[in-house]
Design a protein around this motif. Structure first.
Motif, mmCIF file in Angstrom:
data_model
loop_
_atom_site.group_PDB
_atom_site.id
_atom_site.type_symbol
_atom_site.label_atom_id
_atom_site.label_comp_id
_atom_site.label_asym_id
_atom_site.label_seq_id
_atom_site.Cartn_x
_atom_site.Cartn_y
_atom_site.Cartn_z
ATOM 1 N N PRO A 91 12.224 62.467 27.894
ATOM 2 C CA PRO A 91 12.803 62.253 29.251
ATOM 3 C C PRO A 91 14.117 62.264 29.493
ATOM 4 O O PRO A 91 15.407 61.987 28.832
ATOM 5 C CB PRO A 91 12.232 60.247 29.127
ATOM 6 N N LYS A 92 14.371 62.066 30.891
ATOM 7 C CA LYS A 92 15.893 63.160 31.255
ATOM 8 C C LYS A 92 16.364 61.941 32.557
ATOM 9 O O LYS A 92 15.659 61.898 33.474
ATOM 10 C CB LYS A 92 15.789 64.161 31.573
ATOM 11 N N GLN A 93 17.295 60.993 32.080
ATOM 12 C CA GLN A 93 17.893 59.800 33.003
ATOM 13 C C GLN A 93 18.558 60.506 34.031
ATOM 14 O O GLN A 93 19.598 61.851 33.595
ATOM 15 C CB GLN A 93 18.789 58.435 31.939
ATOM 16 N N ARG A 94 18.424 60.563 35.114
ATOM 17 C CA ARG A 94 19.128 61.328 36.103
ATOM 18 C C ARG A 94 20.284 59.925 37.171
ATOM 19 O O ARG A 94 20.083 59.078 37.073
ATOM 20 C CB ARG A 94 18.490 61.968 37.286
ATOM 21 N N HIS A 95 20.749 60.273 37.987
ATOM 22 C CA HIS A 95 21.553 59.379 38.471
ATOM 23 C C HIS A 95 20.934 59.973 40.501
ATOM 24 O O HIS A 95 21.529 60.982 40.519
ATOM 25 C CB HIS A 95 23.050 59.470 38.344
ATOM 26 N N ALA A 96 20.391 59.443 40.642
ATOM 27 C CA ALA A 96 20.287 59.274 42.511
ATOM 28 C C ALA A 96 21.341 59.432 42.881
ATOM 29 O O ALA A 96 22.175 58.440 42.966
ATOM 30 C CB ALA A 96 19.041 59.062 42.722
ATOM 31 N N GLU A 97 21.822 60.441 44.376
ATOM 32 C CA GLU A 97 22.813 59.988 44.970
ATOM 33 C C GLU A 97 22.223 59.288 46.725
ATOM 34 O O GLU A 97 20.753 60.233 47.035
ATOM 35 C CB GLU A 97 23.377 61.456 45.562
ATOM 36 N N ASP A 100 18.559 60.675 48.244
ATOM 37 C CA ASP A 100 17.718 61.036 47.781
ATOM 38 C C ASP A 100 16.717 59.783 47.320
ATOM 39 O O ASP A 100 16.761 58.986 47.362
ATOM 40 C CB ASP A 100 17.990 60.686 45.622
ATOM 41 N N THR A 101 15.343 60.398 47.542
ATOM 42 C CA THR A 101 14.353 60.002 46.933
ATOM 43 C C THR A 101 13.294 59.820 45.558
ATOM 44 O O THR A 101 12.834 58.846 45.277
ATOM 45 C CB THR A 101 13.434 60.475 48.685
ATOM 46 N N ASN A 102 13.630 60.033 44.985
ATOM 47 C CA ASN A 102 13.705 59.978 43.583
ATOM 48 C C ASN A 102 14.607 60.431 42.791
ATOM 49 O O ASN A 102 15.993 60.131 42.841
ATOM 50 C CB ASN A 102 12.166 61.011 42.991
ATOM 51 N N GLY A 103 14.421 59.730 41.684
ATOM 52 C CA GLY A 103 15.552 59.593 40.516
ATOM 53 C C GLY A 103 16.481 58.413 39.710
ATOM 54 O O GLY A 103 17.349 58.939 38.678
ATOM 55 N N ARG A 104 16.162 57.722 40.676
ATOM 56 C CA ARG A 104 16.305 56.365 40.262
ATOM 57 C C ARG A 104 14.913 55.641 39.027
ATOM 58 O O ARG A 104 16.033 54.231 38.267
ATOM 59 C CB ARG A 104 16.388 55.475 41.659
ATOM 60 N N GLY A 105 14.151 55.890 38.787
ATOM 61 C CA GLY A 105 13.346 55.173 37.568
ATOM 62 C C GLY A 105 13.791 54.324 36.334
ATOM 63 O O GLY A 105 13.791 53.781 36.157
ATOM 64 N N LEU A 106 14.357 55.397 35.896
ATOM 65 C CA LEU A 106 15.101 55.046 34.672
ATOM 66 C C LEU A 106 16.365 54.303 34.339
ATOM 67 O O LEU A 106 16.721 53.875 33.278
ATOM 68 C CB LEU A 106 15.268 56.661 33.516
ATOM 69 N N GLU A 107 16.750 54.914 35.781
ATOM 70 C CA GLU A 107 18.071 53.677 35.729
ATOM 71 C C GLU A 107 18.017 52.315 36.100
ATOM 72 O O GLU A 107 17.577 51.748 35.783
ATOM 73 C CB GLU A 107 18.919 54.546 37.069
ATOM 74 N N LEU A 108 16.596 52.462 36.431
ATOM 75 C CA LEU A 108 15.924 51.409 36.979
ATOM 76 C C LEU A 108 16.503 50.251 35.744
ATOM 77 O O LEU A 108 15.910 49.451 34.806
ATOM 78 C CB LEU A 108 14.707 51.292 37.868
#
Length: 162
Positions: A91-97, A100-108
């Motif tokens: 898995p790759k944790q990303r940082h949504a700006e 952005d409509t995705n990329g927050r899952g693993l941050e959450l």
């Protein structure tokens, strides 16, 4: 303490996420975690994120597992959620700006779970998270690393650090 492990096979269709949430709610209730407990909604949100990630990012079926503490005596403990899929890609944790409509899952997941991680499983991987369930009779809050509250507190009171 006894621990109950339950699992659900999830198809490679994003519509399966809703079915996984409904299934998880019923299993939590059966383990003594009531739908109005804050930990229940936290767990449902974590399950939704992990199942969505598995289905959307791999395009493969997955297996949702929950390890529920205190069954049948409903004592507090740690609830563990695992989602295994057939992709070996980590898995790759990303940082949504902003918009952005995705990329927050693993941050959450990182923000809501007490612990989380991943490990290889078979030819794929398993992403897991754990949430510690406190004694429902204890109302406490942690802010800046300091825990406030005691067992004499009113369990109907919810605290939020803002």
């Amino acid at each position: 303490m006894q621990v109950l492990q339950v699992q659900l096979e999830v198809g490679a269709d994003p519509a399966e996420v809703g079915r996984a949430r409904r299934w998880a709610r019923s299993r939590l209730a059966g383990s003594g975690i009531e739908v109005d407990e804050p930990v229940a909604e936290t767990l449902i949100l974590l399950i939704s994120e992990l199942v969505t990630n598995a289905v959307v990012h791999t395009g493969c079926p997955a297996v949702l597992r929950m390890l529920l503490p205190g069954v049948p005596d409903h004592t507090p403990g740690t609830v563990r959620v695992e989602v295994a899929d057939r992709s070996a890609r980590p898995p790759k944790q990303r940082h949504a700006e902003g918009d952005d409509t995705n990329g927050r899952g693993l941050e959450l997941v990182d923000g809501l779970a007490d612990r989380w991680g991943w490990q290889p499983e078979g030819g794929g991987k398993s992403i897991w998270c754990e949430v510690d369930r406190c004694d429902p009779g204890v109302a406490a809050v942690t802010f800046d690393g300091v825990s406030y509250g005691d067992s004499d507190a009113d369990a109907d009171v919810a605290y939020e650090a803002v």
